[in-house]
Design a protein around this motif. Structure first.
Motif, PDB file in Angstrom:
ATOM      1  N   TYR A  52       1.013   3.943  -2.968  1.00 23.64           N
ATOM      2  CA  TYR A  52       0.218   5.144  -2.712  1.00 23.64           C
ATOM      3  C   TYR A  52       1.005   6.407  -3.044  1.00 23.64           C
ATOM      4  O   TYR A  52       0.481   7.356  -3.614  1.00 23.64           O
ATOM      5  CB  TYR A  52      -0.196   5.141  -1.237  1.00 23.64           C
ATOM      6  CG  TYR A  52      -1.069   6.301  -0.821  1.00 23.64           C
ATOM      7  CD1 TYR A  52      -2.423   6.322  -1.145  1.00 23.64           C
ATOM      8  CD2 TYR A  52      -0.542   7.357  -0.082  1.00 23.64           C
ATOM      9  CE1 TYR A  52      -3.237   7.369  -0.743  1.00 23.64           C
ATOM     10  CE2 TYR A  52      -1.346   8.411   0.319  1.00 23.64           C
ATOM     11  CZ  TYR A  52      -2.691   8.416  -0.015  1.00 23.64           C
ATOM     12  OH  TYR A  52      -3.488   9.438   0.384  1.00 23.64           O
ATOM     13  N   ILE A  99     -16.729  -3.949   1.360  1.00 24.62           N
ATOM     14  CA  ILE A  99     -15.332  -4.221   1.711  1.00 24.62           C
ATOM     15  C   ILE A  99     -15.229  -5.519   2.524  1.00 24.62           C
ATOM     16  O   ILE A  99     -14.260  -6.256   2.394  1.00 24.62           O
ATOM     17  CB  ILE A  99     -14.740  -3.031   2.476  1.00 24.62           C
ATOM     18  CG1 ILE A  99     -14.902  -1.769   1.621  1.00 24.62           C
ATOM     19  CG2 ILE A  99     -13.263  -3.260   2.763  1.00 24.62           C
ATOM     20  CD1 ILE A  99     -14.652  -0.502   2.369  1.00 24.62           C
ATOM     21  N   LEU A 140      -9.200  -0.104  -2.506  1.00 31.47           N
ATOM     22  CA  LEU A 140      -9.863  -0.459  -1.253  1.00 31.47           C
ATOM     23  C   LEU A 140      -9.786   0.706  -0.271  1.00 31.47           C
ATOM     24  O   LEU A 140     -10.745   1.029   0.419  1.00 31.47           O
ATOM     25  CB  LEU A 140      -9.213  -1.695  -0.628  1.00 31.47           C
ATOM     26  CG  LEU A 140      -9.441  -3.008  -1.354  1.00 31.47           C
ATOM     27  CD1 LEU A 140      -8.684  -4.129  -0.681  1.00 31.47           C
ATOM     28  CD2 LEU A 140     -10.925  -3.312  -1.407  1.00 31.47           C
ATOM     29  N   PHE A 141      -8.631   1.362  -0.243  1.00 30.12           N
ATOM     30  CA  PHE A 141      -8.420   2.468   0.679  1.00 30.12           C
ATOM     31  C   PHE A 141      -9.400   3.609   0.377  1.00 30.12           C
ATOM     32  O   PHE A 141     -10.021   4.159   1.293  1.00 30.12           O
ATOM     33  CB  PHE A 141      -6.980   2.959   0.566  1.00 30.12           C
ATOM     34  CG  PHE A 141      -6.629   4.053   1.538  1.00 30.12           C
ATOM     35  CD1 PHE A 141      -6.596   3.794   2.900  1.00 30.12           C
ATOM     36  CD2 PHE A 141      -6.327   5.330   1.093  1.00 30.12           C
ATOM     37  CE1 PHE A 141      -6.270   4.794   3.796  1.00 30.12           C
ATOM     38  CE2 PHE A 141      -5.999   6.342   1.978  1.00 30.12           C
ATOM     39  CZ  PHE A 141      -5.972   6.062   3.338  1.00 30.12           C
ATOM     40  N   PRO A 164     -20.057   0.068   3.311  1.00 31.26           N
ATOM     41  CA  PRO A 164     -18.832  -0.577   3.802  1.00 31.26           C
ATOM     42  C   PRO A 164     -18.899  -2.092   3.706  1.00 31.26           C
ATOM     43  O   PRO A 164     -17.872  -2.754   3.635  1.00 31.26           O
ATOM     44  CB  PRO A 164     -18.756  -0.136   5.266  1.00 31.26           C
ATOM     45  CG  PRO A 164     -19.602   1.078   5.358  1.00 31.26           C
ATOM     46  CD  PRO A 164     -20.669   0.944   4.320  1.00 31.26           C
ATOM     47  N   PRO A 204      -5.101  -2.403  -3.442  1.00 30.09           N
ATOM     48  CA  PRO A 204      -5.067  -1.806  -2.102  1.00 30.09           C
ATOM     49  C   PRO A 204      -5.456  -0.322  -2.118  1.00 30.09           C
ATOM     50  O   PRO A 204      -6.165   0.130  -1.221  1.00 30.09           O
ATOM     51  CB  PRO A 204      -3.611  -1.989  -1.665  1.00 30.09           C
ATOM     52  CG  PRO A 204      -3.129  -3.154  -2.442  1.00 30.09           C
ATOM     53  CD  PRO A 204      -3.824  -3.076  -3.761  1.00 30.09           C
ATOM     54  N   PHE A 210       0.812  -1.213   0.000  1.00 28.93           N
ATOM     55  CA  PHE A 210       0.000   0.000   0.000  1.00 28.93           C
ATOM     56  C   PHE A 210       0.850   1.269   0.000  1.00 28.93           C
ATOM     57  O   PHE A 210       0.754   2.105  -0.900  1.00 28.93           O
ATOM     58  CB  PHE A 210      -0.951   0.014   1.196  1.00 28.93           C
ATOM     59  CG  PHE A 210      -1.764   1.255   1.249  1.00 28.93           C
ATOM     60  CD1 PHE A 210      -2.825   1.428   0.370  1.00 28.93           C
ATOM     61  CD2 PHE A 210      -1.464   2.281   2.125  1.00 28.93           C
ATOM     62  CE1 PHE A 210      -3.583   2.589   0.377  1.00 28.93           C
ATOM     63  CE2 PHE A 210      -2.210   3.451   2.139  1.00 28.93           C
ATOM     64  CZ  PHE A 210      -3.275   3.597   1.264  1.00 28.93           C
ATOM     65  N   THR A 211       1.710   1.412   1.006  1.00 28.45           N
ATOM     66  CA  THR A 211       2.384   2.694   1.245  1.00 28.45           C
ATOM     67  C   THR A 211       3.161   3.192   0.029  1.00 28.45           C
ATOM     68  O   THR A 211       2.968   4.313  -0.439  1.00 28.45           O
ATOM     69  CB  THR A 211       3.329   2.573   2.445  1.00 28.45           C
ATOM     70  OG1 THR A 211       2.553   2.195   3.570  1.00 28.45           O
ATOM     71  CG2 THR A 211       4.028   3.882   2.727  1.00 28.45           C
ATOM     72  N   LEU A 265     -12.872   2.560   1.341  1.00 27.66           N
ATOM     73  CA  LEU A 265     -12.980   2.560   2.786  1.00 27.66           C
ATOM     74  C   LEU A 265     -13.325   3.941   3.314  1.00 27.66           C
ATOM     75  O   LEU A 265     -13.993   4.109   4.314  1.00 27.66           O
ATOM     76  CB  LEU A 265     -11.601   2.171   3.293  1.00 27.66           C
ATOM     77  CG  LEU A 265     -11.441   1.187   4.374  1.00 27.66           C
ATOM     78  CD1 LEU A 265     -10.385   0.208   3.958  1.00 27.66           C
ATOM     79  CD2 LEU A 265     -10.975   1.958   5.573  1.00 27.66           C
ATOM     80  N   GLN A 266     -12.786   4.962   2.619  1.00 22.13           N
ATOM     81  CA  GLN A 266     -13.001   6.313   3.114  1.00 22.13           C
ATOM     82  C   GLN A 266     -14.280   6.924   2.578  1.00 22.13           C
ATOM     83  O   GLN A 266     -14.900   7.735   3.249  1.00 22.13           O
ATOM     84  CB  GLN A 266     -11.810   7.189   2.747  1.00 22.13           C
ATOM     85  CG  GLN A 266     -10.577   6.764   3.506  1.00 22.13           C
ATOM     86  CD  GLN A 266      -9.452   7.751   3.348  1.00 22.13           C
ATOM     87  OE1 GLN A 266      -9.070   8.090   2.235  1.00 22.13           O
ATOM     88  NE2 GLN A 266      -8.912   8.217   4.468  1.00 22.13           N
TER      89      GLN A 266
END
Lengths: 296, 369, 264
Positions: free
Chosen positions: C208, C235, C222-223, C232, C219, C204-205, C226-227
């Protein structure tokens, strides 16, 4: 004479025959690891204007700003250290017995039991944090359940507290503590344990004098593998801590991505890295070469 | 202390240990006298190490009793038994110095610090290891590790010291030195040794008594010379290096003599020292060094003399291992003899020459199974 | 000898540990079959969320992107890393220690550090466009070191006289590589690939930071969901799928490995 020395240098010291195999990675690491790190190191010492753009002149202002009075970043560094220690301690307390139990009683299904520990760490970590969030948040599975059966009258607040962040960090990084400890325990020669019993050690003494010291490498290896990522984590505090409990990593991400403030982001990164290097150094001093071997 | 000379130091009564696939120890009974070196000798996998581990308490017997100093110790945990083990791989604690290794057992007994120091000093002197205190096991030689493992156990002054082939990993020269050393230390301290090995030379060199074990059972218990000279079974004879073994049918000849007609048709005479009943006799063994080799044209009317042709000679230093193919015999039977190096240089004892082999009937050892 | 009480305490810790690791995922999966759109309350059984998931084209696009990136990364990183592991073990050369330490860097400093550094480097210094090229380069920088150390570990357990025997029997360096060295290293290559693929797929990091706009991997997708998602529970369903898939994959791979061990 000089010619021979040059040739000797080229063949023996530099050993050009190794180049076809180690050349690619050397170039790659230089270009895409060392250079980027060097660049942010340099940028962290450059000036910045009000909007956060780079001003090409040497300055220590970024660092001064980071640690100025009431700086949120300075607080977040302390918070990161604290959370990382808590995570590390908790992972050790849960992870050591798990590894010990698998090695001792796992029998034929040892590999399977170990897989059960590792598998969660191989799935997307954003999803895992989300799973935890769904569980402890409101509306959340635990709260809905407790409210339904009437055990509590108002939802309990776990999400968006420091506790939730620490819980998340443990949840994410626990497998990385179990693995190296497992490896070091598995590597202990069983005859050493028998010898200690033969020489009069009770089971408790045997554990304290033989097993524990000989798994030291695994403990510090696991510490490197859990402390460092927990220290640098930024998603867990973002998702489980809300706006209230940002860690150092969250600030870095914020400055780089949202603010586009490279000088400040760089100096945060450089400081974080320095802290980490110090930590690794301590771990290797305490845990010996073994600590490094165990994490590889 | 009362006189307990007659109580065996260790006694095993009908010991049985079963493993999922095999029986490791089958009905083993033996007595180890106070102050002797007792060797348990056998090929790998014969159950000797399991027997040793049962005495140490690291394994539990399925049946039978283990007595140390006349007391049944089956239920006593290893850390309370008055016996210590020297492991095959030595099991020195790698994270402790030599000194800490030796002190380990004493510390478990809460021995006062000054006493520990004194005892370690004495031990290091005895082992010729003074000055090594602060080193780690990884920093010392194989022979020194050996001595430290020994010291670590001996410092506890056990009733009996169990040794699991601790010399096996060393090279020949150091092994020989340490054998002598081991014997000296044992005599000096008067501690009973129970020594497990697969090397018959080590067993012969250091033991007062040898027990030969095969597939979980004891085949013979006797002093070294007796085991060597008069092995009871084919297995032991072979194991002790008596490479010439003849099976066949025996008949009595006179009072104390046995006449064996071997499967190849040889007639071999033997002297029946032990009055073994004829129906139990299954063969005869002869050590290679007990056989004389004479020139082919010499006339011998003595018992056990056969004509043969030299087919192989392997130089061994003090003797030449010589393979002689017997003539006038079915199934191409050959005999191994140890030919004196001087003799081997004579032309009548070279490959292809016909020679006469002969041994006295006293050197024929009777085998039973 | 063993006190049963101590054994019990130990056992409880183990059960708690495993529950902690697996509980949230299992519970989440369970609630993905609930008709509650928050996925936190049991209303009634339904599989409609899964139907909805498979019709979300953005999700499928993200999966495809992740697969492409992971595949390219596996091939490149395993090749570079295995070669380097071999070289580090077999050759002595100037700068060997420095190289070893440098290779350790990307896997020991926190992701966020390397991610930030790469972002600055790509955009301000060498101008590599964010998106596929940047993501793949970044992923290789992280996963090649993994392959290096897996190979190094394997190298120590290999009987290298086989290589000498091969040259002694008249094979040249390349033939020896093809016939002896690579087969010996196959287990290491295999484990590297097995480790790197899910790492790259799930990262992810770093992704991103260097993905830029329009290269949303799974990922990242999904992130964002998620926000911003109003459902939800979707997910929940994705989570179950992406926990189950690697689990099955790993079980298959490990049983395959056991099979090959048996046949040898």
């Amino acid at each position: 004479m000089a010619n021979g020395r040059v040739r000797k240098f080229l063949t023996k010291k530099l050993n050009l025959s190794a180049f076809p195999v180690v050349g690619p990675i050397s170039i790659w690491i230089l270009l895409f690891v060392l250079m980027p790190l060097a660049v942010i190191f340099i940028i962290s010492f450059l000036g910045r204007d009000i909007k956060g753009s780079i001003v090409p002149s040497f300055s220590l202002d970024n660092y001064r700003l980071l640690f100025s009075e009431g700086s949120e970043y300075a607080k977040s560094i302390l918070r990161s250290i604290l959370f990382a220690f808590a995570t590390n301690a908790a992972c050790l307390i849960i992870g050591y017995p798990m590894a010990y139990w698998i090695v001792k009683y796992g029998g034929k299904i040892k590999p399977f039991l170990l897989l059960l520990v590792i598998v969660p760490s191989w799935s997307c970590y954003v999803v895992r944090i989300y799973a935890l969030k769904q569980l402890i948040g409101y509306p959340g599975i635990i709260n809905n359940f407790l409210l339904n059966i009437g055990l509590v009258s108002s939802p309990i607040e776990i999400l968006y507290t420091p506790h939730a962040v620490i819980l998340g960090l443990i949840y994410i990084w626990l497998p990385f503590m179990v693995l190296p400890i497992y490896a070091s325990l598995e590597g202990i020669d069983p005859s050493l344990l028998e010898a200690s019993v033969d020489l009069g050690a009770t089971p408790a003494e045997r554990f304290l004098t033989i097993t524990l010291p000989l798994s030291k490498g695994g403990i510090f290896g696991g510490t490197i593998l859990t402390f460092i990522p927990a220290f640098g984590d930024w998603i867990v505090p973002l998702l489980l801590g809300g706006n209230k409990v940002w860690m150092a990593g969250t600030y870095i991400a914020h400055y780089f991505i949202v603010m586009g403030d490279l000088p400040l982001g760089s100096s945060m990164t450089v400081f974080l890295t320095t802290a980490i290097v110090l930590m690794i150094y301590i771990c290797i001093k305490l845990g010996g070469e073994q600590a490094i071997e165990r994490i590889l | 202390m009362e006189n307990n000379e007659h109580i065996p130091c260790v006694e095993l009564k009908k010991l049985v240990k079963r493993f999922p696939e095999t029986v490791a120890v089958e009905n083993v009974s033996l007595k180890v006298k106070q102050g002797e070196v007792f060797s348990l000798l056998g090929p790998s996998g014969c159950g000797k190490t399991t027997t040793l581990r049962i005495i140490a308490g690291l394994e539990t017997a399925d049946e039978g009793e283990v007595l140390i100093d006349g007391q049944v110790v089956n239920k006593i945990p290893p850390y309370r038994r008055n016996c210590n083990l020297v492991f095959q791989n030595l099991a020195l604690f790698p994270h402790m110095t030599v000194e800490e290794n030796i002190a380990y057992g004493l510390e478990r007994r809460k021995t006062p610090k000054t006493e520990i120091k004194e005892k370690i000093g004495k031990m290091l002197d005895l082992m010729h290891l003074a000055g090594m205190e602060k080193r780690y096991p990884a920093q010392i030689s194989g022979g020194q590790k050996q001595r430290i493992a020994l010291a670590r156990s001996l410092v506890l002054e056990p009733k009996i010291l169990l040794l699991d082939e601790p010399l096996a990993s060393l090279d020949r020269k150091i092994r020989k030195e340490l054998q002598v050393e081991l014997r000296r230390i044992q005599k000096e301290l008067g501690i009973t040794f129970f020594y497990v090995t697969h090397d018959q030379r080590v067993a012969l060199a250091i033991s007062d008594t040898i027990a030969v074990m095969r597939a979980g059972r004891l085949e013979q218990i006797a002093p070294p010379d007796e085991i060597y000279d008069t092995p009871r079974t084919k297995f032991i004879a072979d194991f002790m290096g008596a490479t010439n073994i003849f099976s066949g049918r025996a008949a009595l000849k006179g009072d104390r003599e046995v006449r064996l007609e071997s499967d190849e048709g040889l007639v071999i005479f033997a002297f029946n020292h032990k009055n073994i009943p004829v129906e139990k006799i299954t063969g005869i063994s002869v050590h290679p060094e007990r056989i004389h080799v004479l020139a082919g044209d010499s006339k011998s009317r003595a018992d056990n003399s056969f004509k043969g042709k030299i087919v192989e000679m392997v130089y061994q230093g003090d003797f030449v291992e010589t393979k002689i193919l017997l003539l006038n015999v079915e199934n191409s039977r050959s005999i191994i003899v140890h030919l004196n190096t001087k003799l081997s240089q004579k032309s009548q004892f070279s490959i292809g020459k016909v020679v006469l082999v002969q041994w006295d009937k006293e050197n024929s050892n009777i085998l039973q199974d | 000898m063993r006190s049963p009480k101590k054994g019990k305490i130990l056992f409880i810790i183990i059960v708690v540990g495993y529950l902690f690791l697996w509980g949230p995922i299992i519970v989440l999966g369970f609630f993905s079959f609930s008709s509650d759109s928050y996925g936190t309350r049991w209303l009634s059984f339904t599989t409609k969320w899964y139907g909805e998931l498979f019709q979300t084209s953005a999700l499928m696009d993200a999966v495809v992107r992740s697969l492409i990136i992971a595949s390219v990364t596996v091939v490149a990183a395993t090749a570079i890393g295995t070669l380097a592991g071999y070289g580090l073990y077999k050759y002595k050369f100037l700068g060997r220690r420095i190289l070893r330490t440098s290779i350790l860097l990307p896997i020991t400093v926190p992701y966020i550090v390397m991610a930030g550094a790469l972002l600055v480097y790509f955009t301000r210094v060498i101008h590599i466009p964010l998106g596929y090229p940047a993501i793949i380069i970044a992923h290789i920088s992280f996963s090649a070191p993994l392959a290096v150390f897996i190979t190094l570990g394997r190298m120590q357990r290999i009987d290298w006289s086989l290589e000498e025997a091969s040259t002694d029997l008249g094979a040249n360096r390349l033939t020896t590589w093809r016939l002896i060295t690579i087969p010996l290293l196959l287990p290491a290559i295999f484990s590297s690939a097995v480790l790197i693929f899910p790492w790259s797929f799930n990262d992810f990091t770093i992704t991103y930071f260097v993905a830029g706009v329009g290269t949303s991997t799974l990922p990242l997708y999904l992130f964002s969901m998620l926000q911003y998602s109003l459902k939800p529970v979707l997910i929940n369903g994705i989570s179950l799928i992406f926990i189950l898939l690697p689990t099955i994959g790993i079980l298959v791979v490990s049983s395959l490995q056991r099979e090959t061990k048996k046949t040898r």
